[in-house]
Design an enzyme around this catalytic site. Structure first.
Site, PDB file in Angstrom:
ATOM      1  N   PRO A   9       0.770  -0.982   0.106  1.00 31.53           N
ATOM      2  CA  PRO A   9       0.019   0.003  -0.201  1.00 31.53           C
ATOM      3  C   PRO A   9       0.868   1.211  -0.095  1.00 31.53           C
ATOM      4  O   PRO A   9       1.978   1.460   0.652  1.00 31.53           O
ATOM      5  CB  PRO A   9      -0.714  -0.210   1.409  1.00 31.53           C
ATOM      6  CG  PRO A   9      -0.098  -1.215   1.925  1.00 31.53           C
ATOM      7  CD  PRO A   9       0.576  -2.018   1.160  1.00 31.53           C
ATOM      8  N   ASN A  10       0.413   2.433  -0.859  1.00 25.69           N
ATOM      9  CA  ASN A  10       0.914   3.680  -0.803  1.00 25.69           C
ATOM     10  C   ASN A  10       2.022   3.551  -1.447  1.00 25.69           C
ATOM     11  O   ASN A  10       2.622   4.939  -1.805  1.00 25.69           O
ATOM     12  CB  ASN A  10       1.003   4.219   0.687  1.00 25.69           C
ATOM     13  CG  ASN A  10      -0.145   4.283   1.269  1.00 25.69           C
ATOM     14  OD1 ASN A  10      -1.265   5.005   0.828  1.00 25.69           O
ATOM     15  ND2 ASN A  10      -0.343   3.854   2.342  1.00 25.69           N
ATOM     16  N   ARG A  17       4.051  11.122  -1.862  1.00 24.69           N
ATOM     17  CA  ARG A  17       4.106  11.002  -0.448  1.00 24.69           C
ATOM     18  C   ARG A  17       5.362  11.166   0.413  1.00 24.69           C
ATOM     19  O   ARG A  17       6.343  10.869  -0.265  1.00 24.69           O
ATOM     20  CB  ARG A  17       3.707   9.530  -0.089  1.00 24.69           C
ATOM     21  CG  ARG A  17       4.565   8.457  -0.228  1.00 24.69           C
ATOM     22  CD  ARG A  17       4.281   7.141  -0.114  1.00 24.69           C
ATOM     23  NE  ARG A  17       4.153   6.676   1.186  1.00 24.69           N
ATOM     24  CZ  ARG A  17       4.102   5.465   1.687  1.00 24.69           C
ATOM     25  NH1 ARG A  17       4.583   4.386   1.038  1.00 24.69           N
ATOM     26  NH2 ARG A  17       4.137   5.272   2.980  1.00 24.69           N
ATOM     27  N   TYR A  22      10.672   9.465   1.124  1.00 22.82           N
ATOM     28  CA  TYR A  22      10.652   8.475   0.129  1.00 22.82           C
ATOM     29  C   TYR A  22      11.306   8.927  -1.165  1.00 22.82           C
ATOM     30  O   TYR A  22      11.385   8.391  -2.407  1.00 22.82           O
ATOM     31  CB  TYR A  22       9.299   7.948   0.000  1.00 22.82           C
ATOM     32  CG  TYR A  22       8.773   7.302   0.902  1.00 22.82           C
ATOM     33  CD1 TYR A  22       9.142   5.956   1.384  1.00 22.82           C
ATOM     34  CD2 TYR A  22       7.805   7.650   1.688  1.00 22.82           C
ATOM     35  CE1 TYR A  22       9.027   5.242   2.557  1.00 22.82           C
ATOM     36  CE2 TYR A  22       7.236   7.270   2.801  1.00 22.82           C
ATOM     37  CZ  TYR A  22       7.710   5.847   3.196  1.00 22.82           C
ATOM     38  OH  TYR A  22       7.177   5.215   4.472  1.00 22.82           O
ATOM     39  N   ASN A  73       8.121  -5.445  -1.387  1.00 23.17           N
ATOM     40  CA  ASN A  73       8.105  -4.377  -0.378  1.00 23.17           C
ATOM     41  C   ASN A  73       6.784  -4.277   0.314  1.00 23.17           C
ATOM     42  O   ASN A  73       5.768  -3.678  -0.286  1.00 23.17           O
ATOM     43  CB  ASN A  73       8.506  -3.059  -0.856  1.00 23.17           C
ATOM     44  CG  ASN A  73       8.559  -2.028   0.162  1.00 23.17           C
ATOM     45  OD1 ASN A  73       7.840  -2.053   1.264  1.00 23.17           O
ATOM     46  ND2 ASN A  73       8.808  -0.793  -0.303  1.00 23.17           N
ATOM     47  N   ALA A  76       3.116  -0.882   4.614  1.00 26.49           N
ATOM     48  CA  ALA A  76       2.726  -0.879   6.068  1.00 26.49           C
ATOM     49  C   ALA A  76       2.298  -2.423   6.346  1.00 26.49           C
ATOM     50  O   ALA A  76       2.261  -2.709   7.703  1.00 26.49           O
ATOM     51  CB  ALA A  76       1.686   0.096   6.169  1.00 26.49           C
ATOM     52  N   GLU A  97      12.990  -9.292   1.378  1.00 21.88           N
ATOM     53  CA  GLU A  97      12.161  -7.868   1.813  1.00 21.88           C
ATOM     54  C   GLU A  97      13.058  -6.820   1.418  1.00 21.88           C
ATOM     55  O   GLU A  97      14.242  -6.790   1.411  1.00 21.88           O
ATOM     56  CB  GLU A  97      12.204  -8.121   3.331  1.00 21.88           C
ATOM     57  CG  GLU A  97      11.526  -7.055   4.141  1.00 21.88           C
ATOM     58  CD  GLU A  97      11.461  -7.214   5.520  1.00 21.88           C
ATOM     59  OE1 GLU A  97      12.142  -8.321   6.123  1.00 21.88           O
ATOM     60  OE2 GLU A  97      11.057  -6.233   6.202  1.00 21.88           O
ATOM     61  N   HIS A  99      12.667  -2.389   1.348  1.00 24.23           N
ATOM     62  CA  HIS A  99      12.066  -1.155   1.859  1.00 24.23           C
ATOM     63  C   HIS A  99      13.127   0.133   1.278  1.00 24.23           C
ATOM     64  O   HIS A  99      14.446  -0.108   1.280  1.00 24.23           O
ATOM     65  CB  HIS A  99      12.227  -1.147   3.315  1.00 24.23           C
ATOM     66  CG  HIS A  99      11.235  -2.003   3.975  1.00 24.23           C
ATOM     67  ND1 HIS A  99       9.875  -2.079   3.952  1.00 24.23           N
ATOM     68  CD2 HIS A  99      11.596  -3.266   4.868  1.00 24.23           C
ATOM     69  CE1 HIS A  99       9.640  -3.180   4.790  1.00 24.23           C
ATOM     70  NE2 HIS A  99      10.521  -3.785   5.151  1.00 24.23           N
ATOM     71  N   ARG A 106      13.197   4.198  12.329  1.00 26.74           N
ATOM     72  CA  ARG A 106      11.703   5.092  12.424  1.00 26.74           C
ATOM     73  C   ARG A 106      11.244   4.836  13.632  1.00 26.74           C
ATOM     74  O   ARG A 106      11.688   4.210  14.618  1.00 26.74           O
ATOM     75  CB  ARG A 106      10.987   4.730  11.111  1.00 26.74           C
ATOM     76  CG  ARG A 106      12.022   5.367   9.970  1.00 26.74           C
ATOM     77  CD  ARG A 106      11.221   5.355   8.631  1.00 26.74           C
ATOM     78  NE  ARG A 106      10.118   6.054   8.347  1.00 26.74           N
ATOM     79  CZ  ARG A 106       8.793   5.961   7.741  1.00 26.74           C
ATOM     80  NH1 ARG A 106       9.046   4.887   6.570  1.00 26.74           N
ATOM     81  NH2 ARG A 106       7.830   6.636   7.579  1.00 26.74           N
TER      82      ARG A 106
HETATM   83  C1  DQA Z   1       8.247   1.114   3.615  1.00 23.04           C
HETATM   84  C2  DQA Z   1       8.422   1.001   5.102  1.00 23.04           C
HETATM   85  C3  DQA Z   1       7.047   0.948   5.705  1.00 23.04           C
HETATM   86  O1  DQA Z   1       7.351   1.314   7.225  1.00 23.04           O
HETATM   87  C4  DQA Z   1       6.167   1.905   5.400  1.00 23.04           C
HETATM   88  O2  DQA Z   1       4.821   1.777   5.877  1.00 23.04           O
HETATM   89  C5  DQA Z   1       5.887   2.072   3.863  1.00 23.04           C
HETATM   90  C6  DQA Z   1       7.133   1.997   2.979  1.00 23.04           C
HETATM   91  C7  DQA Z   1       9.503   1.431   2.722  1.00 23.04           C
HETATM   92  O3  DQA Z   1       9.882   1.194   1.613  1.00 23.04           O
HETATM   93  O4  DQA Z   1      10.498   2.234   3.306  1.00 23.04           O
HETATM   94  O5  DQA Z   1       4.893   2.228   3.310  1.00 23.04           O
HETATM   95  O6  DQA Z   1       7.958  -0.162   3.392  1.00 23.04           O
END
Ligand code: DQA
Length: 144
Positions: A9-10, A17, A22, A73, A76, A97, A99, A106
């Site tokens: 998501p997102n 965002r 990011y 990735n 959240a 995994e 990110h 964080r």
């Molecule tokens: C994320 C880190 C997560 O904590 C966050 O919720 C994201 C992006 C990252 O790529 O840094 O949406 O996965």
């Protein structure tokens, strides 16, 4: 070699965002970058993004017998989803995994990764380059 790159998501909101976290590049920049790294590494990739947990679970299940590796990735859902963890365990496909940011530096609620429990590697905090490292790592893992 076929690798599925899954984004949660997102991630589709990249460029809009929280640019301080990011960056300014968009999701379509990420897709293009991934395609070009895949070509360089001589692997086939499918890049997929969803804002929905169940859709990500479906996609992981569909990868069974169709992909050699998964780069994920979970965004959240990293910190909440036992369903994604179980799906990765169910298919047993090597998964890495990734990110963009470094969640462990964080807020405390980002310090747990459920999906990570089923992953053979983790790359974080390097922006798009986290994915590049994951491609190289998973390719090497599958070949050897
Ligand atoms: C994320 C880190 C997560 O904590 C966050 O919720 C994201 C992006 C990252 O790529 O840094 O949406 O996965």
């Amino acid at each position: 070699m076929k690798i599925l790159v899954l984004n949660g998501p997102n991630i589709n909101m990249l460029g809009i965002r929280e640019p301080a976290i990011y960056g300014n590049k968009t999701y379509s920049d990420l897709e293009n970058q991934l395609e070009s790294w895949a070509k360089e590494s001589d692997i086939e990739i499918e890049v997929f993004q969803s804002n929905h947990e169940g859709v990500l679970v479906d996609k992981i299940q569909e990868a069974y017998n169709n992909f050699d590796g998964i780069i994920i990735n979970p965004a959240a859902y990293t910190h909440t989803s036992i369903a994604i963890l179980d799906a990765l365990k169910a298919v047993g496909i090597p998964a890495v995994e990734v990110h963009l940011s470094e969640p462990s530096e964080r807020e405390a609620f980002r310090h747990i990764s459920y999906a990570g429990i089923a992953c053979i590697g983790r790359f974080a905090g390097m922006g798009f380059d986290s994915y590049k490292m994951a491609i190289e790592f998973i390719k090497n893992y599958i070949e050897n």
